[in-house]
Design an enzyme around this catalytic site. Structure first.
Site, mmCIF file in Angstrom:
data_model
loop_
_atom_site.group_PDB
_atom_site.id
_atom_site.type_symbol
_atom_site.label_atom_id
_atom_site.label_comp_id
_atom_site.label_asym_id
_atom_site.label_seq_id
_atom_site.Cartn_x
_atom_site.Cartn_y
_atom_site.Cartn_z
ATOM 1 N N HIS A 1 94.557 69.585 132.318
ATOM 2 C CA HIS A 1 93.102 69.164 132.879
ATOM 3 C C HIS A 1 92.558 70.292 133.950
ATOM 4 O O HIS A 1 91.817 69.935 134.820
ATOM 5 C CB HIS A 1 92.917 67.814 133.214
ATOM 6 C CG HIS A 1 93.246 66.771 132.201
ATOM 7 N ND1 HIS A 1 92.848 67.146 130.771
ATOM 8 C CD2 HIS A 1 93.514 65.453 132.359
ATOM 9 C CE1 HIS A 1 92.928 65.958 130.123
ATOM 10 N NE2 HIS A 1 93.398 65.040 131.108
ATOM 11 N N HIS B 1 85.989 62.302 130.859
ATOM 12 C CA HIS B 1 87.287 61.727 130.918
ATOM 13 C C HIS B 1 86.794 60.321 131.071
ATOM 14 O O HIS B 1 87.703 59.687 132.021
ATOM 15 C CB HIS B 1 88.204 62.235 131.715
ATOM 16 C CG HIS B 1 89.588 62.032 131.543
ATOM 17 N ND1 HIS B 1 90.261 60.951 131.561
ATOM 18 C CD2 HIS B 1 90.589 62.964 130.824
ATOM 19 C CE1 HIS B 1 91.429 61.004 131.122
ATOM 20 N NE2 HIS B 1 91.801 62.081 130.625
ATOM 21 N N GLU C 1 87.983 61.537 124.375
ATOM 22 C CA GLU C 1 87.864 62.727 124.995
ATOM 23 C C GLU C 1 87.422 63.834 123.728
ATOM 24 O O GLU C 1 88.403 64.441 122.953
ATOM 25 C CB GLU C 1 88.865 63.232 125.973
ATOM 26 C CG GLU C 1 89.228 62.433 126.877
ATOM 27 C CD GLU C 1 90.793 62.773 127.321
ATOM 28 O OE1 GLU C 1 91.215 63.648 127.505
ATOM 29 O OE2 GLU C 1 91.893 61.732 127.235
HETATM 30 C C1 GAL Z 1 94.767 62.419 129.185
HETATM 31 C C2 GAL Z 1 95.744 62.975 128.686
HETATM 32 C C3 GAL Z 1 97.148 61.560 129.243
HETATM 33 C C4 GAL Z 1 97.098 61.789 130.567
HETATM 34 C C5 GAL Z 1 95.849 61.199 131.083
HETATM 35 C C6 GAL Z 1 95.533 61.124 132.578
HETATM 36 O O1 GAL Z 1 93.526 62.880 128.846
HETATM 37 O O2 GAL Z 1 96.000 62.789 127.339
HETATM 38 O O3 GAL Z 1 98.311 62.321 128.718
HETATM 39 O O4 GAL Z 1 97.397 62.864 131.227
HETATM 40 O O5 GAL Z 1 94.755 62.163 130.630
HETATM 41 O O6 GAL Z 1 96.421 60.254 133.265
#
Ligand code: GAL
Length: 378
Positions: free
Chosen positions: A125, A201, A337
């Site tokens: 991210h 998100h 997402e």
């Molecule tokens: C999502 C990801 C998960 C986790 C989450 C944040 O987008 O796919 O594995 O990292 O974000 O906790």
């Protein structure tokens, strides 16, 4: 008569004003930057709040089958909550590259780049301190005859979080007057080739943020295929059929129905990138997902220009306290997402995420709220 006209024009401008995005202070970041919160409302019951830290969706209120409104996304009442360890990317714009990059490494034009490893052994991210969810964006509210919105701008300098190129990013949230929708538009330009993959998100629970579980929600995904991963959630490069697996959401299915059957995966529940079926040529946006909550009757349809969608069933939620002291329990919300596939910058067979100087990155996703057919209060 003149007096009447004057009064009427006052009334009209007052109601137009009431509809304009309203700005309030949302507090300050730890390093003293003021954060603004904008409220977007329409005539059909939707209220959305977005803040300048991370161009983040903070609240989305939508009516249920009886007309009762509830905030359906997870978050906090102040900036401190968003800056705390408990924040797992709640509602934010995620980037410069959302999802994972294998070992935090990629090469572009013969040069190697190393990024922060914040999801051992991978990059997740967009990084640690200056990823797009953590910086404060500049906001410009606007109104036109179809509705109103807020445009957020941020210029990410060359080398920020290890990524090449100065990137000028724009994310806008638009709420039409007459429909319970939020259109999220993303744009970016760069002065050097660089990977870009932006998403939002938001964690949804259509029964209201803080409700116990999302396992009772019904989901449909417009995806016949997905990208399987290794043990660290990096795609193997294969694109595989969902048919005959617990990942088959081509027809509406309860999220909880098969979640415990997900044995051949490293994820602790649903945490997979689905390959969306091709977009019909005559449609601007492709149907990606439908989420439905029986009790409240609320539905969310997600439409997008992106080729993939990460379906994450809130497996890492750990009972943190959020808005109004509500508890965000394990699997009590779902993220849908829309994005390019994970690790695309290292996977030549996946649609490219590399933005070249002179080109514009432009994409959009529509969150369309509604009430399920037949779900009335009676
Ligand atoms: C999502 C990801 C998960 C986790 C989450 C944040 O987008 O796919 O594995 O990292 O974000 O906790």
């Amino acid at each position: 008569m003149i007096r009447m006209c004057f009064l009427l024009s006052l009334l009209v401008s007052a109601s137009a004003m009431a509809d304009e995005p309203m700005m309030t202070d949302f507090g300050k970041t730890k390093d003293g930057k003021a954060v603004e919160l904008y409220t977007l409302k329409n005539d059909t019951g939707l209220v959305a709040k977005v803040m300048t830290r991370g161009a983040t969706l903070v609240q989305i209120h939508v009516p249920d089958k009886d007309g009762k409104s509830e905030d359906v996304i997870l978050g906090w009442d102040d900036v401190a909550g968003y800056e705390s360890e408990d924040n797992q990317y709640f509602g934010c714009t995620t980037g410069r590259v959302c999802n994972r990059i294998a070992n935090g490494k990629f090469s572009l034009n013969g040069k190697d780049y190393s990024l922060a490893i914040n999801d051992d052994p991978n990059h997740l991210h967009g990084g640690v301190e200056r990823s797009l969810d953590k910086v404060v964006w500049k906001a410009r509210p606007y109104t036109n005859d179809r509705g109103h919105g807020v445009r957020f701008n941020y210029t990410s300098p060359d080398g920020e979080e290890g990524y090449p190129g100065t990137v000028k990013a724009l994310v806008s949230f638009f709420v039409p007057k007459d429909a319970n929708r939020i259109l999220i538009t993303y744009k970016a330009t760069t002065d050097a080739a660089t990977p870009i993959n932006l998403t939002n998100h938001a964690y949804f629970n259509l029964g209201g943020a803080g409700s116990e579980t999302v396992l009772d929600h019904v989901l449909q995904l417009n995806a016949d295929k997905y990208t399987p991963t290794d043990d660290t959630l990096i795609p193997t490069g294969k694109i595989v059929d969902v048919a005959g697996t617990p990942l088959d959401f081509t027809k509406q299915k309860r999220i909880g129905a098969r979640i415990e059957k997900l044995t051949d995966t490293a994820a602790l529940g649903y945490d997979h990138n689905f390959v969306l079926n091709p977009k019909p040529d005559d449609k601007e946006h492709n149907f990606a997902a439908l989420l439905r909550h029986k009790e409240s009757g609320r539905t969310l349809r997600i439409l997008t220009k992106e080729p993939g969608i990460q379906f994450y069933s809130g497996n890492f939620l750990k009972g943190q306290k959020g808005k109004d002291g509500k508890t965000y329990a394990h699997r009590s919300a779902v993220c849908l997402e829309t994005q390019h596939y994970p690790d695309s910058v290292n996977q030549k067979a996946f649609p490219s995420t590399v933005l070249q100087p002179g080109d514009e990155y432009k994409t959009s996703t529509l969150l369309q709220f509604g009430i399920a057919k037949g779900a009335t209060g009676n």
